[in-house]
Motif scaffolding. Structure first.
Motif, PDB file in Angstrom:
ATOM      1  N   LEU A 155       0.686  -1.077   0.100  1.00 50.42           N
ATOM      2  CA  LEU A 155       0.006  -0.106  -0.021  1.00 50.42           C
ATOM      3  C   LEU A 155       0.878   1.129  -0.070  1.00 50.42           C
ATOM      4  O   LEU A 155       0.439   2.303  -0.622  1.00 50.42           O
ATOM      5  CB  LEU A 155      -0.925   0.006   1.112  1.00 50.42           C
ATOM      6  CG  LEU A 155      -2.016   0.933   1.256  1.00 50.42           C
ATOM      7  CD1 LEU A 155      -2.964   0.528   0.117  1.00 50.42           C
ATOM      8  CD2 LEU A 155      -3.034   0.817   2.664  1.00 50.42           C
ATOM      9  N   GLU A 156       2.004   1.400   0.675  1.00 48.64           N
ATOM     10  CA  GLU A 156       2.967   2.240   0.762  1.00 48.64           C
ATOM     11  C   GLU A 156       3.677   2.763  -0.731  1.00 48.64           C
ATOM     12  O   GLU A 156       3.594   3.761  -1.101  1.00 48.64           O
ATOM     13  CB  GLU A 156       4.377   2.227   1.477  1.00 48.64           C
ATOM     14  CG  GLU A 156       3.671   2.030   3.012  1.00 48.64           C
ATOM     15  CD  GLU A 156       3.312   0.358   3.328  1.00 48.64           C
ATOM     16  OE1 GLU A 156       2.855   0.503   4.526  1.00 48.64           O
ATOM     17  OE2 GLU A 156       3.165  -0.387   2.586  1.00 48.64           O
ATOM     18  N   GLU A 157       3.602   1.778  -1.680  1.00 47.14           N
ATOM     19  CA  GLU A 157       3.981   1.980  -3.166  1.00 47.14           C
ATOM     20  C   GLU A 157       2.898   2.678  -3.666  1.00 47.14           C
ATOM     21  O   GLU A 157       3.113   3.851  -4.475  1.00 47.14           O
ATOM     22  CB  GLU A 157       4.457   0.802  -3.802  1.00 47.14           C
ATOM     23  CG  GLU A 157       4.995   1.064  -5.065  1.00 47.14           C
ATOM     24  CD  GLU A 157       5.219  -0.064  -5.852  1.00 47.14           C
ATOM     25  OE1 GLU A 157       5.491  -0.190  -7.107  1.00 47.14           O
ATOM     26  OE2 GLU A 157       5.840  -1.242  -5.125  1.00 47.14           O
ATOM     27  N   THR A 158       1.737   2.018  -3.588  1.00 48.36           N
ATOM     28  CA  THR A 158       0.364   2.604  -4.327  1.00 48.36           C
ATOM     29  C   THR A 158       0.242   4.093  -3.942  1.00 48.36           C
ATOM     30  O   THR A 158       0.149   5.077  -4.669  1.00 48.36           O
ATOM     31  CB  THR A 158      -0.839   1.818  -4.343  1.00 48.36           C
ATOM     32  OG1 THR A 158      -0.471   0.577  -4.560  1.00 48.36           O
ATOM     33  CG2 THR A 158      -1.897   2.330  -5.110  1.00 48.36           C
ATOM     34  N   MET A 159       0.198   4.460  -2.684  1.00 51.96           N
ATOM     35  CA  MET A 159      -0.007   5.669  -2.109  1.00 51.96           C
ATOM     36  C   MET A 159       0.955   6.347  -2.323  1.00 51.96           C
ATOM     37  O   MET A 159       0.964   7.898  -2.731  1.00 51.96           O
ATOM     38  CB  MET A 159      -0.266   5.782  -0.470  1.00 51.96           C
ATOM     39  CG  MET A 159      -1.619   4.879  -0.225  1.00 51.96           C
ATOM     40  SD  MET A 159      -3.141   5.339  -1.047  1.00 51.96           S
ATOM     41  CE  MET A 159      -3.295   3.999  -2.072  1.00 51.96           C
ATOM     42  N   GLY A 160       2.389   6.139  -2.363  1.00 47.24           N
ATOM     43  CA  GLY A 160       3.503   7.083  -2.708  1.00 47.24           C
ATOM     44  C   GLY A 160       3.429   7.312  -4.257  1.00 47.24           C
ATOM     45  O   GLY A 160       3.854   8.567  -4.466  1.00 47.24           O
ATOM     46  N   ALA A 161       2.843   6.646  -5.110  1.00 43.38           N
ATOM     47  CA  ALA A 161       2.622   6.974  -6.408  1.00 43.38           C
ATOM     48  C   ALA A 161       1.510   8.295  -6.521  1.00 43.38           C
ATOM     49  O   ALA A 161       1.819   8.953  -7.472  1.00 43.38           O
ATOM     50  CB  ALA A 161       2.383   5.860  -7.267  1.00 43.38           C
ATOM     51  N   LEU A 162       0.640   8.117  -5.807  1.00 42.47           N
ATOM     52  CA  LEU A 162      -0.267   8.973  -5.856  1.00 42.47           C
ATOM     53  C   LEU A 162       0.188  10.493  -5.276  1.00 42.47           C
ATOM     54  O   LEU A 162      -0.223  11.412  -5.969  1.00 42.47           O
ATOM     55  CB  LEU A 162      -1.931   8.573  -4.877  1.00 42.47           C
ATOM     56  CG  LEU A 162      -2.486   7.538  -5.480  1.00 42.47           C
ATOM     57  CD1 LEU A 162      -3.581   7.240  -4.590  1.00 42.47           C
ATOM     58  CD2 LEU A 162      -2.976   7.678  -6.907  1.00 42.47           C
ATOM     59  N   ASP A 163       0.883  10.068  -4.326  1.00 48.94           N
ATOM     60  CA  ASP A 163       1.511  11.411  -3.776  1.00 48.94           C
ATOM     61  C   ASP A 163       2.498  12.107  -4.862  1.00 48.94           C
ATOM     62  O   ASP A 163       2.579  13.357  -4.995  1.00 48.94           O
ATOM     63  CB  ASP A 163       2.240  11.017  -2.582  1.00 48.94           C
ATOM     64  CG  ASP A 163       3.167  12.284  -1.949  1.00 48.94           C
ATOM     65  OD1 ASP A 163       2.902  13.416  -1.411  1.00 48.94           O
ATOM     66  OD2 ASP A 163       4.431  12.091  -2.081  1.00 48.94           O
ATOM     67  N   LEU A 191      -1.010   8.342   3.403  1.00 46.53           N
ATOM     68  CA  LEU A 191      -0.923   9.881   2.603  1.00 46.53           C
ATOM     69  C   LEU A 191      -0.855  10.809   3.480  1.00 46.53           C
ATOM     70  O   LEU A 191      -0.144  11.974   3.283  1.00 46.53           O
ATOM     71  CB  LEU A 191      -2.313   9.987   1.776  1.00 46.53           C
ATOM     72  CG  LEU A 191      -2.314   8.984   0.629  1.00 46.53           C
ATOM     73  CD1 LEU A 191      -3.671   8.817   0.056  1.00 46.53           C
ATOM     74  CD2 LEU A 191      -1.371   9.409  -0.407  1.00 46.53           C
ATOM     75  N   LYS A 192      -1.332  10.623   4.693  1.00 46.15           N
ATOM     76  CA  LYS A 192      -1.222  11.903   5.823  1.00 46.15           C
ATOM     77  C   LYS A 192       0.210  12.127   6.009  1.00 46.15           C
ATOM     78  O   LYS A 192       0.693  13.282   6.128  1.00 46.15           O
ATOM     79  CB  LYS A 192      -2.078  11.769   6.847  1.00 46.15           C
ATOM     80  CG  LYS A 192      -2.092  12.825   7.917  1.00 46.15           C
ATOM     81  CD  LYS A 192      -3.148  12.499   9.093  1.00 46.15           C
ATOM     82  CE  LYS A 192      -4.490  12.307   8.615  1.00 46.15           C
ATOM     83  NZ  LYS A 192      -5.541  11.985   9.839  1.00 46.15           N
ATOM     84  N   ASP A 193       0.722  11.157   6.157  1.00 45.26           N
ATOM     85  CA  ASP A 193       2.353  11.116   6.448  1.00 45.26           C
ATOM     86  C   ASP A 193       3.149  11.764   5.285  1.00 45.26           C
ATOM     87  O   ASP A 193       4.188  12.479   5.538  1.00 45.26           O
ATOM     88  CB  ASP A 193       2.906   9.880   6.916  1.00 45.26           C
ATOM     89  CG  ASP A 193       2.523   9.300   8.147  1.00 45.26           C
ATOM     90  OD1 ASP A 193       1.886  10.101   9.046  1.00 45.26           O
ATOM     91  OD2 ASP A 193       2.348   8.031   8.613  1.00 45.26           O
ATOM     92  N   LEU A 194       2.740  11.482   4.337  1.00 46.50           N
ATOM     93  CA  LEU A 194       3.340  11.978   3.102  1.00 46.50           C
ATOM     94  C   LEU A 194       3.216  13.368   2.854  1.00 46.50           C
ATOM     95  O   LEU A 194       3.860  13.992   2.003  1.00 46.50           O
ATOM     96  CB  LEU A 194       2.952  11.138   1.782  1.00 46.50           C
ATOM     97  CG  LEU A 194       3.624   9.859   1.780  1.00 46.50           C
ATOM     98  CD1 LEU A 194       2.920   8.957   0.831  1.00 46.50           C
ATOM     99  CD2 LEU A 194       4.989   9.757   1.631  1.00 46.50           C
ATOM    100  N   GLY A 195       2.184  14.162   3.285  1.00 44.69           N
ATOM    101  CA  GLY A 195       1.756  15.433   3.371  1.00 44.69           C
ATOM    102  C   GLY A 195       0.700  15.536   1.837  1.00 44.69           C
ATOM    103  O   GLY A 195       0.549  16.706   1.769  1.00 44.69           O
TER     104      GLY A 195
END
Length: 340
Positions: A155-163, A191-195
């Protein structure tokens, strides 16, 4: 007669009172408000569809205050063609109105051959967004969604791509679709942690498919995330279309991929007929009541409809005029739906 609707070869001039005909809701705790009715381009905008009819539908929608158009990379058929046709219509009719539109697209389903054309990897999502922008002739979309959960990609990779897409300026906001309550909560935290906050969740939700009520809506409400429900009419099942059988020109008769004749049993017809009786007493069509039933919950930001004719939008939009249900109506509907 509306000259814009019936003469698509003429320059489009939207009606001046369009925003007075629609109600708008804030998406969670964000700065974005969506029309209570949004238009999805899942069907009827591919290369197999009537391009002129598509122009009429989009013009009619915007004249009714529907400023949110929802697409995905695989909408068609063939894949990508709905975005291509939308891009053509956008250029012809809406180029000067881009800042009034909220345009979304998605990626997550099978799109091209090989190991990188599906699911939720960073490679797939970044490539998909680039391709969608090119097809539509846009510099950015307003919302880019991951279209479905990927059980194998972290999930970290997928959300990282959105970010990353937000940071690249290719989308302003991000969303997810069909994620469980548990995975939605995890995605929100990542996502919150990524900003990059999660703007919205797009779940399948109707009177006949109420899985979101088992935790997901609670997560969205608690976290301040919006939601936009798709398939609110169950591919036409929650309309008057099938009350007397299966019409030859219906989607169930012509294309059983999304609604098969097996799903339209005698028991289902009886249930729909009972719902229709309550709708009639409310002074609504069954479709209007089905949409209003979702909008009665303030956690639902918008309801995503798809139409094959411009006039169907008039019927859908009238649903926002009455989204309040009496206690007797709620109890009666819940009793009817208890067996679903």
């Amino acid at each position: 007669m509306d000259i814009n609707e019936h003469n698509p070869l003429l320059p489009y001039q939207p009606v001046s009172d369009r925003y007075h005909q629609m109600k708008y809701r804030r998406s969670g705790k964000s700065g974005i408000r969506l029309p209570e009715i949004s238009l999805g381009l899942w069907h009827n905008f591919g290369h197999n569809a009537d391009f002129t009819l598509g122009r009429k539908i989009l013009r009619k929608a915007f004249d009714l205050g529907i400023c949110h158009f929802d697409l995905a990379n695989n909408y068609g058929p063939p894949f990508g063609s709905a975005e291509e046709n939308f891009g053509r219509i956008l250029k012809k009719d809406f180029a000067s109105l881009r800042d009034e539109l909220l345009i979304s697209s998605k990626a997550g389903w099978d799109m091209w051959p090989g190991p990188y054309g599906n699911w939720g990897s960073k490679k797939y999502l970044i490539s998909s967004c680039d391709q969608s922008l090119q097809r539509m002739g846009l510099d950015y979309v307003d919302i880019f969604y991951h279209h479905r959960p990927d059980p194998e990609t972290p999930l970290e990779e997928t959300m990282g791509a959105l970010d990353l897409l937000v940071r690249q300026g290719k989308t302003l906001y991000v969303g997810i679709s069909q994620y469980s309550a548990e995975d939605t909560e995890k995605a929100i935290g990542i996502l919150k942690d990524l900003g990059t906050p999660l703007l919205i969740h797009q779940p399948r939700y109707s009177m006949l498919d109420r899985w979101v009520e088992n935790g997901l809506l609670d997560v969205l409400g608690n976290e301040g995330v919006g939601s936009i429900a798709f398939s609110p009419l169950e591919q036409g099942l929650l309309t008057s279309k099938y009350l007397k059988g299966i019409p030859k020109d219906s989607r169930a008769a012509k294309d059983g991929r999304y609604l098969s004749t097996d799903q339209i049993s005698a028991d289902k017809i009886q249930l729909i007929s009972q719902l229709n009786e309550i709708a009639e007493k409310r002074g609504q069509s069954l479709a209007q009541m089905a949409i209003a039933w979702l909008l009665k919950d303030p956690r639902i930001t918008s309801v995503l409809v798809g139409v094959s004719k411009p006039e169907q939008l008039d019927d859908n939009v009238k649903a926002v005029e009455n989204t309040t249900f009496s206690a007797d109506e709620i109890n009666g509907i819940r009793s009817i739906l208890s067996g679903v």
